[in-house]
Design an enzyme around this catalytic site. Structure first.
Site, PDB file in Angstrom:
ATOM      1  CE1 TYR A 182      14.982  30.886   7.152  1.00 57.35           C
ATOM      2  CE2 TYR A 182      14.976  28.543   6.611  1.00 57.35           C
ATOM      3  CZ  TYR A 182      14.796  29.968   6.201  1.00 57.35           C
ATOM      4  OH  TYR A 182      14.601  30.134   4.845  1.00 57.35           O
ATOM      5  CE  LYS A 207      -0.390  -0.311   5.016  1.00 58.94           C
ATOM      6  NZ  LYS A 207      -1.152  -0.915   6.141  1.00 58.94           N
TER       7      LYS A 207
HETATM    8  C1  LIG Z   1      -0.310  -1.819   6.616  1.00 53.39           C
HETATM    9  C2  LIG Z   1      -1.142  -3.003   7.172  1.00 53.39           C
HETATM   10  C3  LIG Z   1      -0.393  -4.377   7.091  1.00 53.39           C
HETATM   11  C4  LIG Z   1       1.165  -4.334   6.902  1.00 53.39           C
HETATM   12  O1  LIG Z   1       1.766  -4.074   8.369  1.00 53.39           O
HETATM   13  P1  LIG Z   1       3.136  -4.039   8.782  1.00 53.39           P
HETATM   14  O2  LIG Z   1       3.281  -3.529  10.222  1.00 53.39           O
HETATM   15  O3  LIG Z   1       3.719  -2.942   7.783  1.00 53.39           O
HETATM   16  O4  LIG Z   1       3.914  -5.077   8.648  1.00 53.39           O
HETATM   17  C5  LIG Z   1      -1.018  -5.600   7.292  1.00 53.39           C
HETATM   18  N1  LIG Z   1      -2.296  -5.629   7.313  1.00 53.39           N
HETATM   19  C6  LIG Z   1      -2.916  -4.327   7.448  1.00 53.39           C
HETATM   20  C7  LIG Z   1      -4.501  -4.545   7.459  1.00 53.39           C
HETATM   21  C8  LIG Z   1      -2.603  -3.248   7.309  1.00 53.39           C
HETATM   22  O5  LIG Z   1      -3.171  -2.109   7.339  1.00 53.39           O
END
Ligand SMILES: *Cc1c(COP(=O)(O)O)cnc(C)c1O
Length: 345
Positions: A242, A33
């Site tokens: 800054y 994702k």
């Molecule tokens: C993001 C996500 C994962 C992966 O999680 P990690 O902690 O990055 O391994 C798996 N299942 C769901 C439903 C997620 O939202």
């Protein structure tokens, strides 16, 4: 050229997937994702598919479309957000499998795409996404009658192995799914490290593939090299950047490199102790991080550097995250569009 270079090591990514895979006796999928945690979902998934990964997860249908274009037909692509209004055409045309999260989504799916593969996401206590036990009890016979391909849930505290939420969610998931002849999935990276009870039929690691905690043995996947634009000498008492937040305690040489918070190098990182590396030699980052520039104390180097490295084996996304008070996930997904990206492997 003053373009900072992000090098993504796909061999390390594949090794991380293989090493996670050997921790279980079940299938290891991959979560890609947010464009593969910012590293390019197409390239990431193509490398993992070659290594044997058969199923991929994305957050929304549009991400699934981009991934299908990169992967071609064959590998499974599942969508965590399920079947939203307007998704039917994408789900059908690009063979995406929605993880249905509610009765509403279920009715929408069965009406719009009868016979199209789907999974069911169950809420085992995180109160974020998926059907709660009561809702599931009411609709499960209808759902099971349509042959879901996966029943899944997600752990809220899996990065803390001793957290009582883990066994509590495990129990809730078992109560919702025991005795059903459908493949099950509960664990992401953290859950994979909690032992066999948490593995079921398929695990869904994300962050561990990309080199982040809680997978302690992960190989780093990203290296970030920043070109030096200018180097100057400072007298004791002169200030840098800054707000004059840093004052030279002695005669100093300060290098200015070409990247900043607009590239995902969070301004708050300097709350911690961040280095930039000249080869293996650490040099302190001093002064405030600005939008496109960072200043580094290179006084102790014997030669002026042309490039300074912010992410490498010594300083990982988790090091930067700790300094900025965030998590490696946020560092990765913040890495900006301005980098020249190179893929190894
Ligand atoms: C993001 C996500 C994962 C992966 O999680 P990690 O902690 O990055 O391994 C798996 N299942 C769901 C439903 C997620 O939202």
């Amino acid at each position: 050229m003053s373009t900072a270079r992000l090098t993504i090591n796909l061999d390390a990514l594949v090794t991380n997937w293989r090493n996670l895979n050997t921790k279980t006796n079940c299938e290891t999928a991959a979560v890609v994702k947010a464009n593969g945690y910012g590293l390019d979902s197409g390239r990431v998934a193509t490398a993992l598919a070659k290594a044997g990964a058969r199923n991929f997860f994305v957050a929304i249908a549009e991400e699934g479309v981009a991934l299908r274009r990169a992967l071609g037909p064959g590998p499974g692509i599942s969508v965590f957000s399920g079947h939203m209004e307007g998704d039917a055409k994408l789900l059908r045309d690009f063979q995406l499998t929605p993880m249905l999260n509610s009765l509403d989504q279920m009715l929408r799916h069965f009406e719009a795409l009868p016979g199209h593969p789907f999974g069911v996401q169950l809420d085992s206590g995180m109160n974020r996404l998926g059907m709660e036990p009561g809702e599931w009890a009411a609709v499960r016979d209808i759902a099971l009658g349509q042959n879901p391909v996966l029943l899944m849930s997600h752990l809220a505290c899996a990065d803390e192995p001793d957290h009582p939420m883990n066994p509590q969610q495990l129990k809730a998931f078992q109560e919702m799914t025991d005795g059903i002849e459908v493949p099950r999935s509960l664990s992401a990276t953290g859950g994979m490290l909690l032992g066999r009870d948490y593995h079921f039929d398929l695990c869904r690691p994300g962050i561990g593939l990309y080199g982040g905690r809680p997978f302690g043995d992960a190989l780093p996947v990203v290296q970030l090299d920043l070109p030096v634009i200018q180097i100057r000498d400072l007298m004791p008492g002169e200030t840098v950047g800054y707000g004059n937040t840093w004052t030279a305690p002695r005669q100093c040489r300060i290098a200015t490199v070409a990247a900043g918070y607009a590239d995902g190098l969070l301004r708050r990182m300097t709350d911690g102790d961040i280095k930039a590396y000249a080869g293996a030699t650490p040099c302190p980052v001093v002064g405030r991080i600005s939008m496109d520039l960072i200043t580094i104390d290179v006084t102790d180097l014997s030669e002026d550097p042309a490039v300074l490295t912010l992410l490498n084996e010594q300083q990982t996304v988790d090091t930067l995250a700790d300094a900025a008070g965030t998590i490696g996930y946020e560092i990765l997904t913040s890495l900006g569009a301005r980098y020249a990206r190179t893929y190894q492997g």
